[in-house]
Scaffold this motif. Structure first.
Motif, PDB file in Angstrom:
ATOM      1  N   ARG A  17       0.824  -1.184   0.000  1.00  6.66           N
ATOM      2  CA  ARG A  17       0.000   0.000   0.000  1.00  6.66           C
ATOM      3  C   ARG A  17       0.866   1.244   0.000  1.00  6.66           C
ATOM      4  O   ARG A  17       1.929   1.279   0.548  1.00  6.66           O
ATOM      5  CB  ARG A  17      -0.910   0.000   1.238  1.00  6.66           C
ATOM      6  CG  ARG A  17      -1.829  -1.224   1.261  1.00  6.66           C
ATOM      7  CD  ARG A  17      -2.830  -1.059   2.359  1.00  6.66           C
ATOM      8  NE  ARG A  17      -3.705  -2.197   2.415  1.00  6.66           N
ATOM      9  CZ  ARG A  17      -4.880  -2.268   1.833  1.00  6.66           C
ATOM     10  NH1 ARG A  17      -5.350  -1.291   1.155  1.00  6.66           N
ATOM     11  NH2 ARG A  17      -5.622  -3.347   1.951  1.00  6.66           N
TER      12      ARG A  17
ATOM     13  N   VAL B  97      -3.235   4.847  -6.735  1.00  6.56           N
ATOM     14  CA  VAL B  97      -4.240   4.472  -7.735  1.00  6.56           C
ATOM     15  C   VAL B  97      -5.178   5.637  -8.003  1.00  6.56           C
ATOM     16  O   VAL B  97      -5.501   5.953  -9.158  1.00  6.56           O
ATOM     17  CB  VAL B  97      -5.025   3.230  -7.270  1.00  6.56           C
ATOM     18  CG1 VAL B  97      -6.161   2.918  -8.245  1.00  6.56           C
ATOM     19  CG2 VAL B  97      -4.098   2.024  -7.130  1.00  6.56           C
TER      20      VAL B  97
ATOM     21  N   ASN C  14      -5.871  -3.358  -5.576  1.00  8.71           N
ATOM     22  CA  ASN C  14      -5.397  -2.166  -6.289  1.00  8.71           C
ATOM     23  C   ASN C  14      -5.009  -2.496  -7.720  1.00  8.71           C
ATOM     24  O   ASN C  14      -5.234  -1.695  -8.638  1.00  8.71           O
ATOM     25  CB  ASN C  14      -4.221  -1.541  -5.537  1.00  8.71           C
ATOM     26  CG  ASN C  14      -4.658  -0.931  -4.226  1.00  8.71           C
ATOM     27  OD1 ASN C  14      -5.549  -0.085  -4.182  1.00  8.71           O
ATOM     28  ND2 ASN C  14      -4.050  -1.365  -3.136  1.00  8.71           N
TER      29      ASN C  14
ATOM     30  N   VAL D 256      -3.752   2.641  -2.449  1.00  7.14           N
ATOM     31  CA  VAL D 256      -4.978   3.142  -3.077  1.00  7.14           C
ATOM     32  C   VAL D 256      -4.860   4.618  -3.408  1.00  7.14           C
ATOM     33  O   VAL D 256      -5.466   5.102  -4.370  1.00  7.14           O
ATOM     34  CB  VAL D 256      -6.202   2.863  -2.171  1.00  7.14           C
ATOM     35  CG1 VAL D 256      -6.187   3.737  -0.927  1.00  7.14           C
ATOM     36  CG2 VAL D 256      -7.503   3.058  -2.945  1.00  7.14           C
TER      37      VAL D 256
END
Length: 409
Positions: A4, A90, A116, A87
């Motif tokens: 992440r 993204v 993701n 995220v």
């Protein structure tokens, strides 16, 4: 290990976007191109690499080792953007593409996997079809389903493996010499030792994967939950999981009135002796914490006899990266046997390689075989003997949302 990266980056993103130098307007023109020509296109440029920034050792490996090789051999500047939740990276790409930024984005490379990756594939945000252009792609065993599929989603030339990872628990053998060895025994131990266990609140990845282990336990094994998301099966299993976890709360740290918000908080609680366990998708982190003096030498790690979840993590080039040639050079370096060996060294990172070591040169294979093991890190082969597959991303999204609604509140 699911990777992440996150929000603290907004000002950094703007700065990088302003400084970006597009090394090709048409990424597809690079696919199948002569590698030396790609290198010359990238030379003198830069690459903006977005990745989780919560580990000093990983940060040093990326900035010093990878960045050093890029600068010395290719005259490429590596800009490491260390974040907390993938995220957000993204969302940056998605927002730029929706705004019509098709070839001047902020993100050139992102450390990614799981939901993701699914989001980027579904949103046509990932640049695809280029991986065979990388010379070191020959070191990847794409016939292995655990490499060719990212949480059940076919990779299809849209990302490059970096590491393999598998969930493990850590305990202090000086205070808990015989930890519970399967999920049922762990749940019983938690009830019998109130206040000594907790887990980060999903969507923290390590907290989320702990909850998925409970799902597997309640379902009677992982096999029932594999494949595409099944709403009827979810509706059968999920209420039992929420009841179990809610009933468990009085036995958790602070009676479950609050949960750690991130794995780093749980790690600190473990280091302080507030809880008896921590856990991680990257068991090498336990050895690094011992060597740094954060954990005592008596810390040991282990998997469960009924298995723990494993996966592969990757790097991905967004479709609107302006520096695709430089990103390719970085990905090829990441895949190199030398770079994989460097990050496998316990004092550097201890990461399990994403390449097939048997395909490396003899000297590299021997160097891998000679790597020392860390007493606090469970051997990967031992974990892999009881590896459990990851769920497809739709399952994970439903489980995380369900936990927030039914337990977190």
């Amino acid at each position: 290990m699911k990777i992440r990266a996150a929000a603290a980056a907004t000002c950094v993103v703007l700065a990088l976007a302003g400084a970006a130098r597009a090394d090709t307007a048409d990424g597809d023109a690079l696919i199948g191109r002569d590698w030396d020509a790609i290198v010359e296109t990238a030379r003198g440029g830069e690459v903006n690499f977005f990745l989780w920034g919560g580990s000093d050792t990983i940060n040093r490996y990326v900035s010093d080792y990878l960045g050093g090789v890029l600068a010395e051999e290719y005259d490429i500047t590596l800009n490491r953007v260390g974040l907390t939740d993938t995220v957000e990276a993204v969302n940056i790409v998605n927002g730029e593409v929706e705004a019509g930024v098709t070839d001047a984005g902020s993100v050139d490379l992102v450390w990614i996997n799981g939901e993701n990756f699914r989001t980027m594939r579904q949103g046509d945000l990932a640049w695809c079809g280029y991986t065979a252009t990388l010379p070191n792609d020959a070191l990847v065993d794409w016939s292995n389903p655990a490499v060719a599929n990212d949480f059940g989603v076919p990779v299809d030339g849209c990302e490059v493996p970096w590491n393999r990872a598998q969930f493990a628990f850590a305990h202090d053998s000086a205070t808990l010499p015989e930890p519970p060895r399967d999920m049922g025994a762990l749940l019983d131990w938690i009830r019998a030792n109130p206040g000594q266990f907790t887990y980060p609140a999903p969507p923290d990845f390590n907290g989320s994967v702990f909850v998925r282990h409970v799902f597997y336990h309640v379902a009677g094994g992982a096999d029932r939950l594999l494949g595409p998301f099944d709403q009827a099966l979810y509706d059968e299993i999920a209420p039992q999981v929420w009841t179990l976890l809610n009933d468990l709360e009085p036995s958790l740290w602070r009676e479950g009135r609050t949960y750690p918000t991130a794995i780093t908080q749980l790690d600190q609680m473990f280091a302080n002796g507030e809880v008896a366990f921590t856990f991680n998708y990257d068991p090498a982190q336990f050895g690094l914490a011992v060597d740094a003096g954060i954990y005592p030498d008596s810390v040991r790690s282990y998997g469960l006899t009924d298995g723990t979840i494993g996966n592969t993590n990757y790097t991905l080039i967004p479709v609107n990266s302006p520096n695709k040639a430089a990103a390719l050079v970085l990905q090829n370096l990441i895949l190199s046997a030398e770079a994989q060996l460097e990050k496998a060294r316990p004092e550097v990172w201890g990461a399990t390689p994403g390449i097939e070591i048997s395909r490396a040169a003899p000297g590299i294979r021997e160097a891998f075989a000679d790597l020392p093991s860390h007493p606090s890190v469970v051997p990967y082969d031992e974990l892999a003997a009881a590896a459990l597959p990851e769920l497809q991303a739709e399952w994970i999204a439903a489980i995380e949302a369900g936990w927030i609604e039914n337990v977190g509140r």
